[in-house]
Scaffold this active site. Structure first.
Site, PDB file in Angstrom:
ATOM      1  N   HIS A  97       4.698  60.182  36.331  1.00  0.00           N
ATOM      2  CA  HIS A  97       5.273  59.449  35.198  1.00  0.00           C
ATOM      3  C   HIS A  97       6.574  58.794  35.661  1.00  0.00           C
ATOM      4  CE1 HIS A  97       7.130  58.533  31.357  1.00  0.00           C
ATOM      5  NE2 HIS A  97       5.913  58.599  30.836  1.00  0.00           N
ATOM      6  N   GLU A 171       1.236  52.273  33.181  1.00  0.00           N
ATOM      7  CA  GLU A 171       2.379  52.270  32.257  1.00  0.00           C
ATOM      8  C   GLU A 171       3.508  51.456  32.876  1.00  0.00           C
ATOM      9  OE1 GLU A 171       2.624  55.858  29.433  1.00  0.00           O
ATOM     10  OE2 GLU A 171       3.659  56.373  31.260  1.00  0.00           O
TER      11      GLU A 171
HETATM   12  P1  PGA Z   1       5.983  55.469  24.585  1.00  0.00           P
HETATM   13  O1  PGA Z   1       5.884  56.407  25.883  1.00  0.00           O
HETATM   14  O2  PGA Z   1       4.610  55.450  23.945  1.00  0.00           O
HETATM   15  O3  PGA Z   1       7.005  56.111  23.709  1.00  0.00           O
HETATM   16  O4  PGA Z   1       6.369  54.116  25.054  1.00  0.00           O
HETATM   17  C1  PGA Z   1       4.742  56.402  26.691  1.00  0.00           C
HETATM   18  C2  PGA Z   1       4.957  57.289  27.897  1.00  0.00           C
HETATM   19  O5  PGA Z   1       6.088  57.365  28.413  1.00  0.00           O
HETATM   20  O6  PGA Z   1       4.015  57.934  28.390  1.00  0.00           O
END
Ligand code: PGA
Length: 255
Positions: A97, A171
């Site tokens: 992450h 992401e």
């Molecule tokens: P968010 O976070 O949906 O609050 O943007 C997603 C994540 O960090 O996995």
């Protein structure tokens, strides 16, 4: 089609708040899971995993961890081994992450080791990748994704046990918690590329998730993009109503 919806609770809920969420909404969660054939995974903090897995045992909701040690065991104060996670009832684990890459200095090599530890313990890794705003503006998105993905795909391809499945979560760091998400055309290109990379370089089945500012307004459209197999949801997964609205939007989309 079956989709994978993963709630990343980060460090946003305490132990009591997490267990209350499961207890307060137990029958609603059970109903939702009966209506939907989709997979739902909640990733709470480490000490909460075992109790939350038990509290959710009448639903089909699974629990996942937010990171793991790259080592199997040993003198690594503060770390948690993949085997311990498996024994605590954890079947998924997020690695790579952007927040662990940033605050815990997790490198691509660490992530490769962690991935192998998880696979050895039959935990499905959810490997996060994504470019920064700066890289996006420099047109380097695919270069960054390629760098983050190559060791992982090689490790999975060479892994000498049966691997059931792995998950890649795209992401972009600039989309996390900001309210902005990439344009549909850009996501279409990125997911086509990710699908091609994973299919070409491994023989294992995989799911591709989008994460970053997912909410009830954009969930159904995002899930409609070709090769998006699910979502990684941060902020919107913390409240029962917004989490359910995403699941419902999705059920609506499916019908
Ligand atoms: P968010 O976070 O949906 O609050 O943007 C997603 C994540 O960090 O996995």
């Amino acid at each position: 089609m079956k989709k994978l919806l993963v709630a990343n609770w980060k460090m946003q809920k305490t132990f009591n708040e997490s267990i209350d969420f499961a207890h307060n909404h137990a029958s609603a969660l059970k109903n939702i899971m009966q209506k939907s054939q989709h997979e739902i995974v909640i990733c709470p903090t480490f000490p909460t995993l075992f109790t939350l897995a038990n509290a959710l045992k009448d639903t089909r909701i699974k629990v996942g961890a937010q990171t793991v040690s790259r080592h199997a065991s040993g003198a690594y104060t503060g770390q948690v081994a993949a085997q311990t996670l498996a024994e605590a009832g954890c079947t998924f684990c997020i690695i790579g992450h952007s927040e662990t890459r940033k605050y815990q200095h997790e490198s691509n090599v660490d992530i490769e080791h962690k991935c192998k530890e998880l696979l050895k313990n039959n935990i499905t890794p959810i490997i996060c990748i994504g470019e920064s705003k700066e890289a996006l503006e420099q047109g380097r998105t695919f270069e960054i994704l390629h760098d983050q993905l190559s060791l992982i795909l090689q490790a999975i391809a060479e892994f000498n046990h049966d691997v059931e499945r792995f998950v890649i979560a795209y992401e972009p760091t600039w989309a996390i918690g900001t309210g902005s998400i990439p344009k549909t055309d850009d996501l279409t290109k990125i997911f086509a590329w990710l699908h091609e990379q994973c299919a070409q370089k491994t023989k294992t089945s995989f799911s591709l998730l989008y994460g970053g500012s997912v909410n009830q307004q954009n969930a159904a459209d995002t899930l409609n993009i070709t090769h998006v197999d699910g979502l990684l949801i941060g902020g919107a997964s913390l409240h029962f109503d917004s989490f359910c609205a995403i699941i419902d939007a999705h059920i609506g989309w499916e019908e």
